[in-house]
Design an enzyme around this catalytic site. Structure first.
Site, PDB file in Angstrom:
ATOM      1  N   PHE A 141       0.862  -1.187   0.000  1.00  0.00           N
ATOM      2  CA  PHE A 141       0.000   0.000   0.000  1.00  0.00           C
ATOM      3  C   PHE A 141       0.897   1.235   0.000  1.00  0.00           C
ATOM      4  CE2 PHE A 141      -2.231   3.619   1.593  1.00  0.00           C
ATOM      5  CZ  PHE A 141      -3.418   3.573   0.890  1.00  0.00           C
ATOM      6  N   ASP A 226       9.516   3.174   2.083  1.00  0.00           N
ATOM      7  CA  ASP A 226       8.298   3.938   2.397  1.00  0.00           C
ATOM      8  C   ASP A 226       8.037   3.820   3.906  1.00  0.00           C
ATOM      9  OD1 ASP A 226       5.761   4.914   2.864  1.00  0.00           O
ATOM     10  OD2 ASP A 226       4.846   3.995   1.106  1.00  0.00           O
ATOM     11  N   LYS A 255       2.590  11.242   6.943  1.00  0.00           N
ATOM     12  CA  LYS A 255       1.748  11.036   8.120  1.00  0.00           C
ATOM     13  C   LYS A 255       2.253  11.796   9.359  1.00  0.00           C
ATOM     14  CE  LYS A 255      -1.038   7.242   6.577  1.00  0.00           C
ATOM     15  NZ  LYS A 255      -0.718   6.167   5.658  1.00  0.00           N
TER      16      LYS A 255
HETATM   17  C1  LIG Z   1      -0.859   6.190   4.179  1.00  0.00           C
HETATM   18  C2  LIG Z   1       0.246   5.645   3.358  1.00  0.00           C
HETATM   19  C3  LIG Z   1       0.599   6.234   2.127  1.00  0.00           C
HETATM   20  C4  LIG Z   1      -0.205   7.347   1.490  1.00  0.00           C
HETATM   21  O1  LIG Z   1      -0.268   8.485   2.288  1.00  0.00           O
HETATM   22  P1  LIG Z   1      -1.446   9.562   2.045  1.00  0.00           P
HETATM   23  O2  LIG Z   1      -1.057  10.711   2.910  1.00  0.00           O
HETATM   24  O3  LIG Z   1      -2.730   8.898   2.469  1.00  0.00           O
HETATM   25  O4  LIG Z   1      -1.435   9.873   0.584  1.00  0.00           O
HETATM   26  C5  LIG Z   1       1.694   5.729   1.465  1.00  0.00           C
HETATM   27  N1  LIG Z   1       2.407   4.695   1.957  1.00  0.00           N
HETATM   28  C6  LIG Z   1       2.092   4.112   3.125  1.00  0.00           C
HETATM   29  C7  LIG Z   1       2.930   2.984   3.632  1.00  0.00           C
HETATM   30  C8  LIG Z   1       0.996   4.553   3.856  1.00  0.00           C
HETATM   31  O5  LIG Z   1       0.659   3.947   4.987  1.00  0.00           O
END
Ligand SMILES: *Cc1c(COP(=O)(O)O)cnc(C)c1O
Length: 396
Positions: A141, A226, A255
């Site tokens: 994700f 990520d 985040k």
């Molecule tokens: C939440 C998330 C994203 C995307 O972030 P948004 O601010 O919702 O666009 C990307 N990678 C990971 C691992 C995430 O948990």
């Protein structure tokens, strides 16, 4: 009808149904606690998917934001401002890198990392034009843009959004042989979550991240980590990759970088990678704005102190130990104050019962509940929540 119920009717009728929220309407919040529109209190065990790692309305972050609101909030990158350079210097120091590129949402950070890797591939590695590939993992994700969902294997996220962006190859998470087999001369990056959050807080097999690091170095491929959900204290360390002593070529942060106040994301790497960008080749109107930078600076200061990482590691170990003995739990995954509770039954009724008991937690997929309280939680507050988790499981 309660105030909450009336408000929910409005959202049901006038907002697209892209989420299946628990039937709660939050009106105020402080620390680990939220109150609904009728004054009921809940302990937040989701923390906005790790965006609220430092607690709701963290006083230091709110004070820093308010101070900046009275100075300057937005100038665009057409001009420099007095929070930008310091934020760039402080964030890169935290990451032991020398350059950063600020964005807003996490998905924009991921898009930026993909563009960085492709451009680096063509201009530095010497990949033939239009041939670059990026390797990703099953169950990934990374956000919701058309390119990112092109390489999602979750049908809900992927279906009916084509035509899809080419240039991605998927291999099983944790399978180093499959990864090695997928890398070729046109591979520019491996994009990995150090712990897969949305997939169920899945931790890769021991040594996997280190093996990915070694393979990327050998094959001259960028390791893009990520850390949007796993990083910034959540897994008990500043970055989840720290557990294996791994330093990627590229960090993607988001985040919690925005302190639970606003979206702030960034790609952090060395100059030999991010140096590929020249003026006009990438950008964002809001990326790196003064308010975002001021908040981001305070987040970096907080992380340098290490207290949230320590609390996550210590209380996280305690939480994992207790959860493993709860009824209906097949196994517990995750690290620090971050757990995937994998059940032998459906998760939705458990999260609904938990809500009635005053604990907000959300299922991910059919049989998994994700627990991720703010990292400011105390032992007493955690015990209060865990007691209710145990009771909800015993009843379902
Ligand atoms: C939440 C998330 C994203 C995307 O972030 P948004 O601010 O919702 O666009 C990307 N990678 C990971 C691992 C995430 O948990």
């Amino acid at each position: 009808m309660t105030v909450s119920a009336e408000l929910r009717t409005l959202s049901d009728e006038h907002a697209a149904h892209t989420y299946h929220p628990l039937p709660v309407v939050i009106a105020t919040a402080e620390g680990v606690w939220v109150h609904d529109a009728d004054g009921r209190r809940f302990l937040d065990m989701l923390s906005a998917y790790s965006a609220v790692n430092f607690g709701h309305r963290n006083p230091r972050l709110v004070a820093r934001a308010k101070e900046q609101l009275d100075r300057v909030t937005l100038v665009s990158r057409a001009f420099d401002h007095d929070q930008f350079g310091p934020f760039a210097a402080e964030l890169t120091a935290l990451c032991r890198k020398d350059m950063m590129l600020p964005m807003n949402s996490g998905a924009e950070g991921v898009e930026t990392a993909i563009k960085t890797a492709r451009k680096w591939g063509y201009e530095v590695k010497g990949v033939p034009a239009g041939q670059a590939n990026v390797i990703v993992f099953a169950g990934n994700f990374h956000g919701r843009t058309t390119t990112i969902i092109s390489f999602s294997d979750d049908p809900e996220a992927h279906e009916h959004y084509g035509p899809y962006t080419p240039g991605f190859r998927t291999v099983p998470y944790g399978d180093i042989d499959a990864l090695r087999a997928a890398v070729d001369g046109s591979t520019v990056a491996v994009l990995i979550e150090p712990i897969q959050g949305e997939a169920g807080v899945n931790v890769p097999p021991p040594g996997f991240l280190r093996a990915v690091r070694e393979l990327c170095t050998e094959a001259n491929v960028l390791m893009i980590d990520d850390e949007i959900q796993a990083g910034l204290g959540r897994a008990g360390t500043t970055f989840a990759a720290d557990h294996e002593g791994v330093v990627p070529d590229v960090y993607i942060l988001g985040k919690a970088l925005g302190g639970g106040i606003m979206p702030v994301s960034a790609v952090v790497a060395d100059q030999d990678v991010l140096g590929v960008f020249k003026p006009g080749q990438h950008g964002s109107t809001f990326g790196g704005n003064p308010l975002a930078c001021a908040i981001g600076r305070e987040v970096v200061t907080i992380l340098k102190e290490g207290t949230y990482q320590k609390n996550s590691a210590e209380l996280g170990a305690y939480m994992h130990e207790r959860l493993a003995g709860f009824p209906g739990v097949s196994y517990v995954s995750g690290r620090g104050l971050w757990a995937g509770l994998h059940l032998d039954r459906k998760a939705r009724p458990v999260s609904e019962r938990l809500m009635e008991l005053g604990v907000l937690a959300k299922e991910t997929h059919e049989t998994t509940i994700r627990l991720a309280p703010p990292l400011s939680i105390t032992r007493e507050e955690l015990d209060w929540a865990l007691e209710r988790v145990e009771r909800a499981l015993a009843e379902h």
